[in-house]
Design a protein around this motif. Structure first.
Motif, short mmCIF file in Angstrom:
data_model
loop_
_atom_site.label_atom_id
_atom_site.label_comp_id
_atom_site.label_asym_id
_atom_site.label_seq_id
_atom_site.Cartn_x
_atom_site.Cartn_y
_atom_site.Cartn_z
N ARG A 222 -49.59 25.92 -17.79
CA ARG A 222 -49.43 25.21 -16.52
C ARG A 222 -48.47 24.05 -16.70
O ARG A 222 -48.33 23.50 -17.80
CB ARG A 222 -50.78 24.65 -16.05
CG ARG A 222 -51.88 25.69 -15.83
CD ARG A 222 -51.71 26.43 -14.53
NE ARG A 222 -52.86 27.29 -14.28
CZ ARG A 222 -53.91 26.94 -13.53
NH1 ARG A 222 -53.93 25.73 -12.97
NH2 ARG A 222 -54.90 27.76 -13.35
N LYS A 223 -47.82 23.63 -15.60
CA LYS A 223 -46.98 22.44 -15.59
C LYS A 223 -47.44 21.52 -14.46
O LYS A 223 -47.76 21.99 -13.37
CB LYS A 223 -45.50 22.81 -15.40
CG LYS A 223 -44.87 23.49 -16.59
CD LYS A 223 -43.38 23.74 -16.36
CE LYS A 223 -42.73 24.36 -17.58
NZ LYS A 223 -41.27 24.58 -17.37
N GLN A 224 -47.47 20.25 -14.75
CA GLN A 224 -47.90 19.27 -13.75
C GLN A 224 -47.34 17.89 -14.10
O GLN A 224 -47.37 17.48 -15.27
CB GLN A 224 -49.43 19.21 -13.68
CG GLN A 224 -49.99 18.18 -12.73
CD GLN A 224 -49.68 18.51 -11.29
OE1 GLN A 224 -49.99 19.60 -10.82
NE2 GLN A 224 -49.06 17.58 -10.58
N ALA A 225 -46.83 17.18 -13.10
CA ALA A 225 -46.41 15.80 -13.30
C ALA A 225 -47.61 14.88 -13.14
O ALA A 225 -48.48 15.13 -12.30
CB ALA A 225 -45.32 15.42 -12.31
N PRO A 226 -47.69 13.82 -13.94
CA PRO A 226 -48.83 12.89 -13.80
C PRO A 226 -48.68 12.06 -12.54
O PRO A 226 -47.62 12.00 -11.92
CB PRO A 226 -48.71 12.01 -15.05
CG PRO A 226 -47.24 12.04 -15.39
CD PRO A 226 -46.77 13.42 -15.01
N GLY A 227 -49.77 11.40 -12.16
CA GLY A 227 -49.72 10.46 -11.05
C GLY A 227 -49.06 9.16 -11.49
O GLY A 227 -49.00 8.84 -12.68
N ILE A 228 -48.54 8.43 -10.52
CA ILE A 228 -47.87 7.18 -10.83
C ILE A 228 -48.87 6.16 -11.35
O ILE A 228 -49.99 6.06 -10.86
CB ILE A 228 -47.13 6.65 -9.59
CG1 ILE A 228 -46.29 5.42 -9.94
CG2 ILE A 228 -48.09 6.33 -8.46
CD1 ILE A 228 -45.36 4.98 -8.82
N LEU A 229 -48.49 5.44 -12.40
CA LEU A 229 -49.34 4.39 -12.94
C LEU A 229 -49.63 3.35 -11.87
O LEU A 229 -48.77 3.04 -11.03
CB LEU A 229 -48.67 3.71 -14.13
CG LEU A 229 -48.64 4.52 -15.44
CD1 LEU A 229 -47.66 3.87 -16.42
CD2 LEU A 229 -50.02 4.61 -16.05
N ALA A 230 -50.83 2.81 -11.90
CA ALA A 230 -51.23 1.85 -10.87
C ALA A 230 -50.26 0.67 -10.80
O ALA A 230 -49.86 0.24 -9.72
CB ALA A 230 -52.65 1.38 -11.14
N TYR A 231 -49.85 0.15 -11.96
CA TYR A 231 -48.97 -1.03 -11.92
C TYR A 231 -47.59 -0.66 -11.37
O TYR A 231 -46.93 -1.48 -10.73
CB TYR A 231 -48.88 -1.72 -13.28
CG TYR A 231 -48.00 -1.08 -14.33
CD1 TYR A 231 -46.62 -1.09 -14.21
CD2 TYR A 231 -48.55 -0.52 -15.47
CE1 TYR A 231 -45.80 -0.54 -15.18
CE2 TYR A 231 -47.74 0.04 -16.45
CZ TYR A 231 -46.38 0.02 -16.31
OH TYR A 231 -45.58 0.57 -17.27
N LYS A 232 -47.15 0.59 -11.57
CA LYS A 232 -45.87 1.00 -11.03
C LYS A 232 -45.92 1.05 -9.50
O LYS A 232 -44.97 0.65 -8.81
CB LYS A 232 -45.46 2.37 -11.57
CG LYS A 232 -44.95 2.35 -13.00
CD LYS A 232 -44.38 3.71 -13.35
CE LYS A 232 -43.76 3.71 -14.75
NZ LYS A 232 -43.16 5.03 -15.06
N GLY A 233 -47.03 1.55 -8.97
CA GLY A 233 -47.18 1.59 -7.53
C GLY A 233 -47.16 0.21 -6.91
O GLY A 233 -46.57 -0.02 -5.85
N ILE A 234 -47.80 -0.75 -7.59
CA ILE A 234 -47.82 -2.13 -7.09
C ILE A 234 -46.44 -2.76 -7.22
O ILE A 234 -45.97 -3.46 -6.31
CB ILE A 234 -48.88 -2.95 -7.85
CG1 ILE A 234 -50.28 -2.40 -7.57
CG2 ILE A 234 -48.80 -4.43 -7.46
CD1 ILE A 234 -51.37 -3.01 -8.42
#
Length: 473
Positions: A222-234
């Motif tokens: 399988r291939k999947q991108a991770p979710g954005i880090l919380a600090y990056k979103g902020i």
């Protein structure tokens, strides 16, 4: 036989109707219970009572269980026949108050026949149907696997199938090194792979599911991108601004992740540090004393035990907003001021030589208060606005006004009240600062004329300034 399949949450458990095809029976022949056409019933557990018709439940690892209907007392046994490869298989059943378990060698539909016999050997007519066992448990683990991005990682969710041990291995590469995670997916049905910091790149995973008891191993990729880090979103929402003599940072934290923000700067040659710890507010501001001076500073954000790179920013005056998508509406207009004047659009055309004018030539002229609304075209970080009077008239303008902002043109917030505008003085810009607010609509309400006897008013131009998000490293 009528079949209608659905995948259950536990496994491919199908309670399938094995409807026997019957011809007419003579009085002296073996009599069977009537069979009624019915939808296949889906169940998550084994039936607690035998159904009216012969039914089956698919079980993992190429097994199934047959459940027998209520039969005549004359039925002594049943013969079940099917073909496995080139070999014909036969199962003899004499106990009908418990399910009959059948093990197959392939995951496919099998043509199965059933015939009943009395004690003296009298046979019923032959009934035929298709039965399908359940898949290998190890294989179903991967069939039902889902991947979901989470901040800084990926969550693997395996279906819970039984209490048996299913050894599972997830392997992937991180910074040139192979990482392997081994566990029992029946004991740990949810696994989070963390420390994946680049949400723009997919990670390639190899997943092995192994049933050591049955010597069955299945591999999937399988291939999947991770979710954005919380600090990056902020970080993406960070805005630096002036608020009176203070500098400020504003940010959005929709995930309500505990965030610690640390600001470092110099004030009169002294190092200063301000911080806010573990804030979970969706909208938050941090103010720090700058004595009204534009100042460079650095800051970091800590979330989930991770710290962002040091960010460089500067608190400075707001910049003019583009008026390319603006529009305006007014309380009234005057048509006797020439083609370029009197109308709402003259307030925002960028030309201080044109002007808006409220109605003065009708038989029922409107009086104070007058108002105009500017639609900024999108939500802006509004912090400053300016107005300039009509260039060729210093007697008919307004003296006091209120200003409100709105996101939806329905709910308004007052950000300035009883402010003074000198419409009798020189035709120069008058700029006003407000505490930064998110706004799409700005409403100016003129409450009092400069000359007491005036009932109409006019204004040459309106402008607005605000802040944009910090450019990140």
């Amino acid at each position: 036989m009528k079949r209608n399949f659905k995948m259950s949450w536990a496994f491919n458990a199908i309670l399938g109707a094995f409807l026997l095809s019957m011809g007419s029976c003579k009085e002296e022949e073996l009599v069977f219970p009537p069979h009624v056409e019915q939808e296949i019933v889906e169940t998550k557990t084994r039936p607690t009572a035998r159904p009216t018709d012969l039914t089956y439940q698919a079980l993992f690892n190429l097994n199934l269980e047959l459940y027998w209907p209520v039969l005549s007392d004359r039925v002594a046994k049943a013969e079940i026949r099917y073909t496995e490869g080139t070999e014909e298989k036969m199962i003899t059943v004499s106990k009908f108050d418990e399910p009959t378990k059948i093990s197959f060698k392939e995951y496919k539909d099998y043509k199965v026949t059933v015939r009943y016999f009395t004690s003296d050997g009298t046979a019923s007519k032959l009934s035929t149907g298709l039965l399908k066992p359940g898949p290998y448990e190890a294989a179903y683990k991967l069939t039902g696997l889902t991947l979901e991005p989470v901040p800084g990682g990926i969550k693997f969710s395996f279906p819970k199938t039984s209490d048996r041990a299913i050894a599972t291995k997830i392997s992937y590469e991180l910074e040139g090194k192979e990482i392997v995670r081994t566990f029992d997916s029946n004991k740990e049905s949810e696994i989070i792979i963390s420390n994946l910091t680049d949400e723009t790149k997919e990670v390639a995973f190899k997943i092995l599911s192994m049933d050591e008891e049955l010597k069955v191993a299945v591999v999937d990729e399988r291939k999947q991108a991770p979710g954005i880090l919380a600090y990056k979103g902020i970080l993406k929402t960070m805005i630096a601004f002036m608020d009176g003599n203070n500098g400020g940072l504003e940010w959005t934290n929709p995930g309500k992740d505990p965030a610690t923000i640390i600001v470092n700067y110099q004030l009169n040659g002294l190092a200063k540090t301000v911080r806010i710890d573990n804030s979970t507010d969706v909208e938050k501001r941090l103010l720090f004393d700058l004595q009204g001076k534009p100042t460079a500073f650095t800051f970091t954000i800590e979330t989930d035990g991770l710290t962002s790179p040091v960010q460089n920013a500067e608190v400075k005056a707001p910049t003019l907003l583009s008026r390319s998508s603006w529009s305006a509406e007014v309380s009234s207009t005057e048509s006797n001021e020439g083609s370029a004047n009197g109308k709402a659009s003259s307030l925002i055309d960028g030309d201080i030589g044109t002007y808006w004018h409220s109605t003065w030539s009708s038989s029922n002229n409107p009086v104070y208060p007058h108002w105009f609304i500017v639609d900024l075209g999108k939500v802006e970080n509004f912090a400053q606005f300016g107005m300039i009077r009509r260039h060729n008239n210093s007697t008919g303008g307004f003296k006091t006004f209120n200003i409100e902002t709105s996101l939806d043109k329905t709910n308004w917030t007052t950000v300035g009240k009883d402010l003074y505008f000198d419409s009798a003085g020189p035709a120069v810009w008058h700029d006003y600062n407000v505490s930064m607010v998110k706004a799409r609509y700005v409403r100016i309400t003129m409450t009092e004329p400069m000359r007491a006897s005036a009932t109409s008013t006019h204004l040459a131009e309106f402008r607005a300034a605000g802040y944009t998000p910090i450019v990140l490293k």
